[in-house]
Design a protein around this motif. Structure first.
Motif, PDB file in Angstrom:
ATOM      1  N   LYS A   1       0.812  -1.215   0.000  1.00  0.00           N
ATOM      2  CA  LYS A   1       0.000   0.000   0.000  1.00  0.00           C
ATOM      3  C   LYS A   1       0.847   1.266   0.000  1.00  0.00           C
ATOM      4  O   LYS A   1       0.303   2.375  -0.069  1.00  0.00           O
ATOM      5  CB  LYS A   1      -0.937   0.004   1.215  1.00  0.00           C
ATOM      6  N   VAL A   2       2.147   1.110   0.067  1.00  0.00           N
ATOM      7  CA  VAL A   2       3.013   2.279   0.201  1.00  0.00           C
ATOM      8  C   VAL A   2       2.947   3.176  -1.023  1.00  0.00           C
ATOM      9  O   VAL A   2       2.871   4.407  -0.909  1.00  0.00           O
ATOM     10  CB  VAL A   2       4.466   1.853   0.499  1.00  0.00           C
ATOM     11  N   ALA A   3       2.959   2.596  -2.218  1.00  0.00           N
ATOM     12  CA  ALA A   3       2.926   3.420  -3.429  1.00  0.00           C
ATOM     13  C   ALA A   3       1.650   4.246  -3.482  1.00  0.00           C
ATOM     14  O   ALA A   3       1.675   5.431  -3.871  1.00  0.00           O
ATOM     15  CB  ALA A   3       3.033   2.528  -4.666  1.00  0.00           C
ATOM     16  N   ARG A   4       0.544   3.652  -3.078  1.00  0.00           N
ATOM     17  CA  ARG A   4      -0.730   4.380  -3.060  1.00  0.00           C
ATOM     18  C   ARG A   4      -0.693   5.499  -2.027  1.00  0.00           C
ATOM     19  O   ARG A   4      -1.193   6.601  -2.272  1.00  0.00           O
ATOM     20  CB  ARG A   4      -1.846   3.385  -2.761  1.00  0.00           C
ATOM     21  N   ALA A   5      -0.097   5.214  -0.890  1.00  0.00           N
ATOM     22  CA  ALA A   5       0.041   6.248   0.142  1.00  0.00           C
ATOM     23  C   ALA A   5       0.904   7.401  -0.361  1.00  0.00           C
ATOM     24  O   ALA A   5       0.599   8.581  -0.120  1.00  0.00           O
ATOM     25  CB  ALA A   5       0.638   5.640   1.406  1.00  0.00           C
ATOM     26  N   GLN A   6       1.979   7.077  -1.069  1.00  0.00           N
ATOM     27  CA  GLN A   6       2.857   8.132  -1.574  1.00  0.00           C
ATOM     28  C   GLN A   6       2.175   8.981  -2.645  1.00  0.00           C
ATOM     29  O   GLN A   6       2.446  10.174  -2.763  1.00  0.00           O
ATOM     30  CB  GLN A   6       4.142   7.517  -2.110  1.00  0.00           C
TER      31      GLN A   6
END
Length: 383
Positions: free
Chosen positions: A96-101
């Motif tokens: 989910k990190v890319a979406r958070a970024q």
């Protein structure tokens, strides 16, 4: 010109339908905001209960403010509406990190949480050192669910050491979920003190080792309303207060008349020989939540009221199939089953407002005095 509101009699609404009394909701919001303000801390309401822009605007005083979310979908919807200070309060995973970024790239101050070194390592590796992801470490203040023990220096320092490169430590968070099982206001206050003390203890360990800890975030509806001293805490989170429910009434956090949500249902069959009748609201309209089963008074799948919202003594939803609710008197009751006919309307109060609201696509706004529906507010779902 002001928007014209068409009013429809509640009796004309197709069932099942999710009803919301905005007068009761606003009263609940005012109560919570006053309680938090008296403690001298910031308020970061949790929007997972409402999942509705119209409701959350009222929770944040009519303008975008700090909010808590439980899904990235919530974060995206509210970011689109101008909310830029968002805490994603579920342990984040690397996928989910890319979406958070992407949210942070839009100017959203999105903060994440972790409670273990493996997650911290993975997030730091996936994050962008040019814009490190701000991370709060979750602390377990009551053994309810997730988090690091507040006295576990090795775990706290191990996580903090890994929050570098693509991630950075910005604070601590805890949730006094065990307060939902409290049996008195005094016990709730003890949970609030325990919540506060857990974060202060964990923060002292990290600060002594040279780690900056700016945010100390606590929260649950019971502890937010009954805390008396949050010295050292920076913010409070709470969500279900906006509607309240039977679980909250069962621990005397609210009154039954403070519950702003109900499910309107129609009688579809009467079975007097079996001491029951059936309605067209089963678990697909009410949810399967049985949170009151562990309380002194078991409300089944919901407390049944007449069409005006007045509770019928000891009348509950005993069983819930997907589209059928079985209504009868709670076991041991000496009351008499009310006389109803096919087509009569009842309103069912929810055990867990979040779960019941999650079964519906919109809130039907009601004027309880005039017994009319005055409008509709959409809600959303997904992750």
């Amino acid at each position: 010109m002001p928007e014209r509101i068409e009013k429809t009699a509640i009796s004309e609404i197709e069932t099942p339908a999710l009803l919301l009394d905005p007068v009761v909701m606003d009263r609940n919001i005012d109560r919570m905001r006053a309680a938090v303000a008296s403690l001298g801390v910031a308020f970061r309401p949790h929007v997972k209960t409402a999942k509705s822009l119209a409701v959350v605007r009222r929770m944040t005083g009519g303008v975008p403010g700090p909010i808590t979310v439980s899904t990235l979908r919530e974060a995206e919807v509210f970011a689109d509406a101008g909310y830029t200070d968002i805490l994603y309060a579920v342990g984040v995973t690397p996928n989910k990190v890319a979406r958070a970024q992407r949210l942070r790239g839009r100017g959203v101050d999105l903060k994440l949480i972790v409670d273990n070194a493996d997650a911290a390592t993975a997030i730091a590796a996936a994050g962008d050192p040019a814009d490190p992801l701000p991370v709060l470490v979750e602390v377990d203040s009551d053994g309810h669910r997730a988090g690091v023990a507040p006295s576990d220096a090795a775990a706290l320092l191990g996580i903090a050491a890994r929050l570098r490169g693509g991630a950075t430590l910005c604070g601590l968070l805890t949730h006094a979920g065990a307060s939902y099982g409290a049996t008195s206001h005094a016990e709730i206050r003890r949970y609030a003190d325990q919540e506060r003390d857990a974060l202060l203890s964990a923060a002292a360990i990290l600060r002594e080792a040279g780690h900056p800890v700016e945010t100390l975030s606590v929260g649950s509806t019971p502890t937010a309303l009954f805390a008396t001293d949050l010295s050292g805490i920076t913010e409070v989170r709470a969500g279900v207060f906006v509607f309240f429910d039977l679980v909250m009434a069962g621990i005397d956090v609210c009154r039954v008349e403070d519950i702003a949500l109900s499910v309107l249902a129609s009688v579809i069959a009467v079975q007097p020989d079996r001491g029951r009748f059936l309605v067209d609201a089963g678990w697909s309209a009410l949810s399967r939540d049985r949170g009151t089963a562990r309380q002194a008074v078991d409300q089944g799948y919901g407390l049944v009221c007449d069409a005006t919202g007045r509770p019928c003594p000891d009348l509950i939803v005993l069983e819930a199939n997907q589209e059928h609710g079985v209504v009868g008197l709670r076991p041991g009751s000496t009351n008499i089953l009310p006389k109803v006919a096919v087509g009569d309307l009842v309103r069912i109060l929810p055990n867990h407002a979040c779960a019941t609201a999650g079964q519906h696509a919109a809130y039907r706004l009601i004027d309880s005095v005039r017994r009319t529906v005055t409008g509709s507010w959409p809600r959303f779902g997904g992750w």
